[in-house]
Enzyme design. Structure first.
Site, PDB file in Angstrom:
ATOM      1  N   ASP A 161      11.324  34.456 -19.068  1.00 54.50           N
ATOM      2  CA  ASP A 161      12.308  33.995 -18.079  1.00 54.50           C
ATOM      3  C   ASP A 161      13.389  35.047 -17.826  1.00 54.50           C
ATOM      4  OD1 ASP A 161      12.357  30.441 -19.006  1.00 54.50           O
ATOM      5  OD2 ASP A 161      10.737  31.865 -18.583  1.00 54.50           O
ATOM      6  N   SER A 172       0.655   4.800   6.977  1.00 57.34           N
ATOM      7  CA  SER A 172       0.668   4.275   5.601  1.00 57.34           C
ATOM      8  C   SER A 172      -0.758   3.870   5.246  1.00 57.34           C
ATOM      9  CB  SER A 172       1.587   3.056   5.549  1.00 57.34           C
ATOM     10  OG  SER A 172       1.166   2.161   6.564  1.00 57.34           O
ATOM     11  N   LYS A 193      -2.022   7.918  -6.878  1.00 51.21           N
ATOM     12  CA  LYS A 193      -1.070   7.555  -5.809  1.00 51.21           C
ATOM     13  C   LYS A 193       0.344   7.831  -6.339  1.00 51.21           C
ATOM     14  CE  LYS A 193       0.193   4.026  -2.449  1.00 51.21           C
ATOM     15  NZ  LYS A 193       1.650   4.022  -2.753  1.00 51.21           N
ATOM     16  N   ARG A 195       8.869  11.138   6.098  1.00 53.83           N
ATOM     17  CA  ARG A 195       7.911  10.381   6.904  1.00 53.83           C
ATOM     18  C   ARG A 195       8.658   9.512   7.919  1.00 53.83           C
ATOM     19  NH1 ARG A 195       6.204   5.363   6.645  1.00 53.83           N
ATOM     20  NH2 ARG A 195       4.148   4.839   7.491  1.00 53.83           N
ATOM     21  N   LYS A 241     -10.319   8.160  -0.462  1.00 49.87           N
ATOM     22  CA  LYS A 241     -10.545   8.565   0.934  1.00 49.87           C
ATOM     23  C   LYS A 241     -12.006   8.951   1.112  1.00 49.87           C
ATOM     24  CE  LYS A 241      -5.921  10.564   0.962  1.00 49.87           C
ATOM     25  NZ  LYS A 241      -5.126  11.788   0.803  1.00 49.87           N
TER      26      LYS A 241
HETATM   27  N1  LIG Z   1       1.296   8.661  -2.444  1.00 56.01           N
HETATM   28  C1  LIG Z   1       0.178   9.399  -2.474  1.00 56.01           C
HETATM   29  O1  LIG Z   1      -0.149   9.985  -3.513  1.00 56.01           O
HETATM   30  C2  LIG Z   1      -0.656   9.516  -1.229  1.00 56.01           C
HETATM   31  C3  LIG Z   1      -0.211   9.003  -0.019  1.00 56.01           C
HETATM   32  N2  LIG Z   1      -0.964   9.144   1.114  1.00 56.01           N
HETATM   33  C4  LIG Z   1      -2.159   9.780   1.046  1.00 56.01           C
HETATM   34  O2  LIG Z   1      -2.921   9.949   2.154  1.00 56.01           O
HETATM   35  C5  LIG Z   1      -2.298   9.731   3.439  1.00 56.01           C
HETATM   36  C6  LIG Z   1      -2.919  10.692   4.396  1.00 56.01           C
HETATM   37  C7  LIG Z   1      -4.190  10.017   4.824  1.00 56.01           C
HETATM   38  C8  LIG Z   1      -3.975   8.530   4.646  1.00 56.01           C
HETATM   39  C9  LIG Z   1      -2.624   8.350   3.958  1.00 56.01           C
HETATM   40  N3  LIG Z   1      -2.646  10.287  -0.111  1.00 56.01           N
HETATM   41  C10 LIG Z   1      -1.920  10.168  -1.255  1.00 56.01           C
HETATM   42  N4  LIG Z   1      -2.429  10.703  -2.420  1.00 56.01           N
END
Ligand SMILES: NC(=O)c1cnc(OC2CCCC2)nc1N
Length: 330
Positions: free
Chosen positions: A33, A82, A116, A137, A290
């Site tokens: 550091d 969301s 999340k 956002r 996703k």
């Molecule tokens: N809070 C999270 O970690 C998180 C939030 N949003 C998304 O994706 C958005 C983009 C596509 C749909 C919603 N991914 C995450 N990991």
């Protein structure tokens, strides 16, 4: 004369960006550091002598200028939506059924799985590889310009690494406060008789909403990317592939991002993260699933407020007293 100084400046900036990335993003510093601090002092001294040579993406420019009187607004070119929620495996089965009904029969669907993160969604706009704007956002269409505050987050690159990034690239992700940093901040505030925060999310929100970025700079904030918004040239055909490309360009990701091949593996991922939740260095309130293939995401599109191709699989609410702590605008 100035070219020689410029040469010296860009070398120092390059060194500091490289070592800063190792320290703040890879958590794997090569330099002690003290050595890093000495280099930073050298850069600050040179820039003080030649202020006309200071560039906005210099590592010395993390702590912003004078406090703002208010945040200006930003219109998101692509809405920041969301997520729909799933609370049990049946909800998850329903999610997959709905999306498969809209695809040709027996399309194999790979999924990306992510923790999340329980922080605040932000948008980072890079132009020619340089961070030019950061926004909350907000309501999904209009957010607040918090560029000065986000620049103080040490693992947010002020300049992308490598090459080949689109001329305009919007990185979307979560600003959060790691658990350890949160505990330390509350202990310090307690000792100083200042207010403490109910949870890391409130602490992150309160820190990002400071009009004086010198205060934000003292807060232990972090950022992980989780999607891409605007891109002047498209890249990657899979969500996980795009995130890995962002990492190549110096953008930090959670190490828990994973591609799986079916819903059974999604459920196993959920169970695994749930088992390890308390040990994670940051707070989460579920996992985000996703469809990994980008073309399939585009075919599925969005319902009114959330994508058909993504869902948040939440953990059961923990028994805890949630103080209705309002986050003050400082
Ligand atoms: N809070 C999270 O970690 C998180 C939030 N949003 C998304 O994706 C958005 C983009 C596509 C749909 C919603 N991914 C995450 N990991």
């Amino acid at each position: 004369m100035t070219t020689d100084i410029q040469q010296q400046l860009s070398e120092l900036q390059e060194q500091l960006n490289y070592h800063g990335h190792l320290y703040y993003v890879e958590d794997n510093p090569e330099l002690p550091d003290a050595e890093y601090d000495r280099m930073m002092q050298q850069l600050l001294a040179l820039e003080a002598e030649y202020p006309e040579l200071i560039s906005s993406d210099s590592p010395s420019q993390r702590v912003g200028g004078k406090p703002l009187s208010a945040f200006s607004q930003v219109q998101h070119e692509i809405p920041m939506l969301s997520l729909d929620n799933a609370f049990d495996d049946e909800d998850l089965d329903g999610f997959e059924k709905r999306l498969k009904d809209r695809l040709t029969a027996n399309t194999t669907v790979n999924y990306s799985c992510e923790p999340k993160l329980d922080g605040l969604a932000v948008s980072l706009m890079y132009e020619n590889g340089v961070l030019v704007q950061a926004a909350t956002r907000g309501d999904g269409t209009t957010g607040e310009n918090i560029t000065q505050n986000v620049r103080t987050i040490r693992n947010v690159p002020l300049r992308l690494q490598g090459s080949g990034w689109p001329q305009r690239l919007e990185v979307r992700g979560e600003v959060f406060m790691p658990k350890l940093g949160f505990e330390k901040l509350n202990q310090t505030n307690e000792k100083k008789g200042e207010k403490t925060f109910a949870n890391p999310r409130n602490a992150a929100a309160g820190s990002l909403r400071q009009l004086d970025s010198k205060i934000t700079a003292t807060r232990p904030l972090s950022f992980y990317a989780y999607s891409v918004g605007v891109m002047s040239d498209s890249f990657g055909d899979s969500h996980v592939g795009r995130l890995e490309q962002l990492k190549e360009w110096g953008v930090p990701l959670s190490s828990e991002v994973k591609r799986v091949e079916n819903l059974e593996e999604v459920k196993a991922y959920y169970q695994d993260i749930s088992n390890r939740r308390e040990a994670l260095p940051y707070e989460i309130d579920g996992v985000v699933i996703k469809v990994d293939d980008v073309a399939t995401q585009e075919r599925l599109g969005f319902v009114a407020r959330a994508p058909r191709w993504a869902i948040a699989y939440k953990f059961p609410a923990q028994e805890e007293i949630t103080l209705l702590e309002d986050v003050e605008f400082q």
